[in-house]
Design a protein around this motif. Structure first.
Motif, PDB file in Angstrom:
ATOM      1  N   SER B   7     -61.832  52.653  10.433  1.00  0.00           N
ATOM      2  CA  SER B   7     -63.041  53.187   9.836  1.00  0.00           C
ATOM      3  C   SER B   7     -62.693  54.343   8.912  1.00  0.00           C
ATOM      4  CB  SER B   7     -63.967  53.711  10.938  1.00  0.00           C
ATOM      5  OG  SER B   7     -64.168  52.737  11.922  1.00  0.00           O
ATOM      6  N   PRO B   8     -63.138  54.309   7.672  1.00  0.00           N
ATOM      7  CA  PRO B   8     -62.865  55.446   6.769  1.00  0.00           C
ATOM      8  C   PRO B   8     -63.385  56.767   7.328  1.00  0.00           C
ATOM      9  CG  PRO B   8     -63.784  53.579   5.565  1.00  0.00           C
ATOM     10  CD  PRO B   8     -63.874  53.230   7.017  1.00  0.00           C
ATOM     11  N   SER B   9     -64.393  56.716   8.160  1.00  0.00           N
ATOM     12  CA  SER B   9     -64.906  57.962   8.744  1.00  0.00           C
ATOM     13  C   SER B   9     -63.878  58.634   9.631  1.00  0.00           C
ATOM     14  CB  SER B   9     -66.147  57.691   9.605  1.00  0.00           C
ATOM     15  OG  SER B   9     -67.215  57.261   8.812  1.00  0.00           O
ATOM     16  N   LEU B  10     -62.955  57.846  10.142  1.00  0.00           N
ATOM     17  CA  LEU B  10     -62.061  58.370  11.176  1.00  0.00           C
ATOM     18  C   LEU B  10     -60.611  58.393  10.707  1.00  0.00           C
ATOM     19  CD1 LEU B  10     -63.519  56.443  14.244  1.00  0.00           C
ATOM     20  CD2 LEU B  10     -64.107  58.738  13.423  1.00  0.00           C
ATOM     21  N   ILE B  11     -59.939  59.491  10.955  1.00  0.00           N
ATOM     22  CA  ILE B  11     -58.495  59.550  10.720  1.00  0.00           C
ATOM     23  C   ILE B  11     -57.842  60.035  12.005  1.00  0.00           C
ATOM     24  CG2 ILE B  11     -58.662  59.906   8.231  1.00  0.00           C
ATOM     25  CD1 ILE B  11     -58.220  62.874   8.686  1.00  0.00           C
ATOM     26  N   PRO B  12     -56.571  59.665  12.207  1.00  0.00           N
ATOM     27  CA  PRO B  12     -55.971  59.955  13.520  1.00  0.00           C
ATOM     28  C   PRO B  12     -55.538  61.416  13.680  1.00  0.00           C
ATOM     29  CG  PRO B  12     -54.414  58.770  12.134  1.00  0.00           C
ATOM     30  CD  PRO B  12     -55.688  58.862  11.342  1.00  0.00           C
ATOM     31  N   THR B  13     -55.485  61.855  14.916  1.00  0.00           N
ATOM     32  CA  THR B  13     -54.925  63.168  15.266  1.00  0.00           C
ATOM     33  C   THR B  13     -53.418  62.999  15.456  1.00  0.00           C
ATOM     34  OG1 THR B  13     -55.028  62.882  17.660  1.00  0.00           O
ATOM     35  CG2 THR B  13     -57.023  63.705  16.587  1.00  0.00           C
ATOM     36  N   LEU B  14     -52.781  64.055  15.903  1.00  0.00           N
ATOM     37  CA  LEU B  14     -51.371  63.942  16.291  1.00  0.00           C
ATOM     38  C   LEU B  14     -51.264  63.031  17.516  1.00  0.00           C
ATOM     39  CD1 LEU B  14     -50.135  67.671  16.093  1.00  0.00           C
ATOM     40  CD2 LEU B  14     -49.526  65.804  14.545  1.00  0.00           C
TER      41      LEU B  14
END
Lengths: 378, 378, 378
Positions: B7-14
């Motif tokens: 989802s473009p709304s979401l990007i991953p954390t570490l």
């Protein structure tokens, strides 16, 4: 100094380091507790929609709850957004949903993401994909069994198969009607010993004469050192003057109706790997669930189950509970006293099993094969 | 089960393990805390010649003191002879020197070896070479910053640059006259969470509506989830009926004279990596210093600074302190609740950031680049 | 920052990590404590047949007892069957045998397996082969020394040799008649420091003027920083107005008859690697035994020994005990204050030894050579 085994009477145990190594324990967590069917909670503890329990299985916290349809579901106890542990309590009641206390991501009892701040402005988020991560669930014998593997092994082979292998058939589960018994007492034991020592202890009775005076009084054949688990289908018989499976041999509680005359006045024990012991006597069933936390630390939760009428009537079950509670304490003391020697250099190749313990070798082979699956680079 | 982010709304954390691995933490100690400018103590805590403080920075104990000339010096807190920890206390007063309690090697406040038993019989010992090992020092904003690297990075770029990047310029440091404020209250928090969770928490306000009811009452725009740090130079405005930055919106203390009308009734927050948060409101400044002790353990020391006249007059600052004290407790509770899930297999790739958290990715990239410098064989 | 040693007055100590690394400590356990003669218990503590003591040596629990013939035997404290720790107590009385509390395997005081449930049905079990695993034993100076190596090193060279090397001959052991003295006081110290720091501390007196005011009052030459161990055969002389080796220089107890005039009014100290300090004064002998438990944790047991007539008469030995008890506390405090700095990067190459400490280098070389024996793959 030699630990070579040359006497046919004696066969070796597992090497000592398998009971203390945190690497071995990690492999056991990964390939045993996190891949097999693990008996987690008693179904009746999830009373109604929203009732939940959290349990530690291998390295994971698992959240088990009852849905509004009355079904049981289990999830990793972790919010999908930023990793918060959703439920901190061992048990509780959710109303209609689980809401993360950090950013209020909210999941329904089926695990679906149903609300979050600004969620409507992020339409590309798939509410199922970002629901709680499910784990497999089975209900059996009044307990919820969960499996964290992507592809669970056969419940029929692993769990039911263990009962059939020990008792010859699955009748016991029907005869003792375990799923419909009521909880009379639950005791949790904190044992500073490796989980394998606890299983080995449960599998043999060579120690019974030494540490279980009350139990051998009730089951005289145990004094000979042969465990109930030694012969398929065999149950140890009560002594002649024993009236019930109680601390002093006094009368027990009401007999479970399905128990046949051939099962009456007998004690049966079953080990279901990796974490369950089942104990059957005419008037009650005792279920042990182990929760291995570290190479030298295991929690054991023990339930004493009786006919619902017995529990509801408020009858005194103390003499009945006290017998196996004392057995538990005697056994766990012995296991705790083994643990410190496991790292000694003279125990590097392990100890020995006498003939009445030789069947434990099958357990050792099984553990070894499970861990052998670990690729060298993992 | 999938944690792929589509989802473009979401990007991953570490990845989760970066918050629990002691190896990662050691690399962070070596390449972040022990190589960067680290805000150690408040300058005013070193009142007079001989005043000292000891602080833990990375793996080292650092001794910071004021010399007879009134300057601030910092040293490794270790005797050069046999390695004794020179000062055990967190703070104290040396008279004219630091004397090792083991063999009486004695150093002046500049760190020079000035006496030792039989020292005169060992003329080949260079008293500067065997003086205390110095660490670099800068004073800024009323605090002593130290750097354990042989070649410190640019203070102007790293520390001042962080303020400029956030606020647009360095005026705040002058306008709020931070170096000349007085300490109204200091609270130390013991947080069982990784230091990166604490920074991430400070950088976003998506959680504000959920866990900071008092703060969002004072700063209504925080309820939308956009942090004050989101736009360069932006300060969150007080609500219409809010009189001051206090727990109940009541009147605050005397406004700092340099605060301009454009800064009045606004809250500004700045993160200075690796261990400082600066919070600016018209009548006080709140400074957080973090001391990471282990992968899952961080001490946070928080200072509330007011005009000297406010502190000297004994005015009640409780309503003012209580607001951010409560925010601190709410935030650190959330961080502690994230920590246990970081090691889960379903958090192996980490969690996700929503759009109002996307700017945290820059922090993640920065940490990753710092640790990436670690050669494979170290 | 440099730790290169360029001054002839100064030579380097061991690198700092040798005092904190658990890997180094494991190598020391394996190649020093588990391979050398280790002074374990006072012979007189094993009063009669069946008296036993358990001690931790390296990674092993060792059981030492007196047989019915009056001899001393030592074994690994582990049942040969399933690895139970046989004796949990630090000391006690066995009647005629040691019986494992798990399955009742029973060993006589010589370690032979003499009984077990069903043992008669397992005639192929060799009762000597499955007896307790023996460790080597020597009695000397009133103490039991044990060695866990298969092939022990020469007791004459290692233990007696250390005394000869320090005092010039073995007369002291005869003159002070140590084996026949009685225990006046025993104090156990729990020291949070590496065992090598404790040995180094005992070997030098450069610290005496700083931390031992009472001791230097009694032994004025100690104020110069030269340890009694510096010259072969030398004993430090009491001060002119000192009447005895007591906290206030007051009269001591009855002089040991064998002490010659050349030994009177003198203090001798001997280090017997790896774990013993011997202290000789005219009226008593003080023996320290160290039990290293971890890289940063050592137990020290200290015995004050007097003439049997002194102990039996109930004479007050307090002023006598208090002197070295205070020395012990002063020394162990100093060691504990060294420990935390050992891991610092500026102590990576260690600290320095002044000329009056240079003899410690021999101890460092010895430790290094012992550990150097470790093959790279172990």
């Amino acid at each position: 100094m030699t630990t070579e085994v040359v006497s046919p009477s004696l066969i070796p145990t597992l090497p000592g380091h398998t009971y203390v190594s945190e690497d071995i324990f990690r492999a056991e967590q990964e390939h045993i507790f996190e891949e097999m069917w693990f008996c987690a909670v008693r179904t009746a503890d999830l009373e109604k929609a929203g009732s939940f329990k959290t349990v530690q299985i291998g390295r994971e916290s698992v959240l088990i709850n009852r849905t509004r349809k009355g079904e049981v579901r289990a999830f990793y106890n972790i919010c999908r957004h930023r990793g918060v542990k959703l439920c901190m309590e061992e048990s509780g009641e959710a109303n209609r949903s689980f809401q993360c206390p950090y950013h209020a991501w909210t999941y329904d009892l089926e695990g679906k993401l149903i609300a979050a701040p600004n969620l409507t402005k992020m339409p590309d988020i798939d509410r199922n994909e970002y629901g709680l991560v499910k784990v497999h669930v089975r209900e059996y014998m009044g307990y919820v069994w969960v499996c964290l593997a992507d592809e669970p092994p056969s419940f029929e082979e692993d769990v039911m198969g263990a009962i059939e292998e020990r008792l010859g058939d699955l009748r016991a589960v029907d005869d003792y009607d375990i799923a419909n018994l009521s909880l009379g007492r639950r005791i949790k034991y904190d044992v500073k010993a490796n989980w394998k020592l606890i299983i080995e202890n449960f599998m043999e009775c060579y120690h019974c004469a030494t540490i279980h005076p009350e139990l051998t009084e009730v089951l005289p054949e145990f004094a000979d050192g042969l465990a109930a688990q030694y012969f398929v289908g065999h149950g140890a018989e009560f002594g002649d003057d024993i009236k019930g499976f109680t601390i002093d041999g006094s009368e027990g509680l009401d007999r479970i109706p399905g128990v046949g005359d051939d099962q009456d006045r007998r004690y049966y024990a079953v080990t279901i790997k990796p974490n369950v012991f089942v104990n059957l006597v005419p008037d009650h069933v005792i279920i042990h669930r182990m929760f291995p936390l570290a190479a030298d630390h295991t929690i054991v939760e023990c339930d004493w189950l009786y006919l619902p009428s017995v529990v509801e009537s408020g009858k005194d079950v103390s003499a009945s509970v006290e017998l196996f509670h004392r057995v538990n304490e005697q056994d766990f003391d012995a296991c705790e006293r083994c643990q410190p020697a496991m790292g000694s250099k003279i125990y590097a190749k392990g100890g020995v099993l006498v003939p009445s313990e030789h069947h434990i070798e099958a357990f050792h082979s099984w553990v070894t094969s499970k861990i052998a699956d670990v690729p060298a680079d993992s």
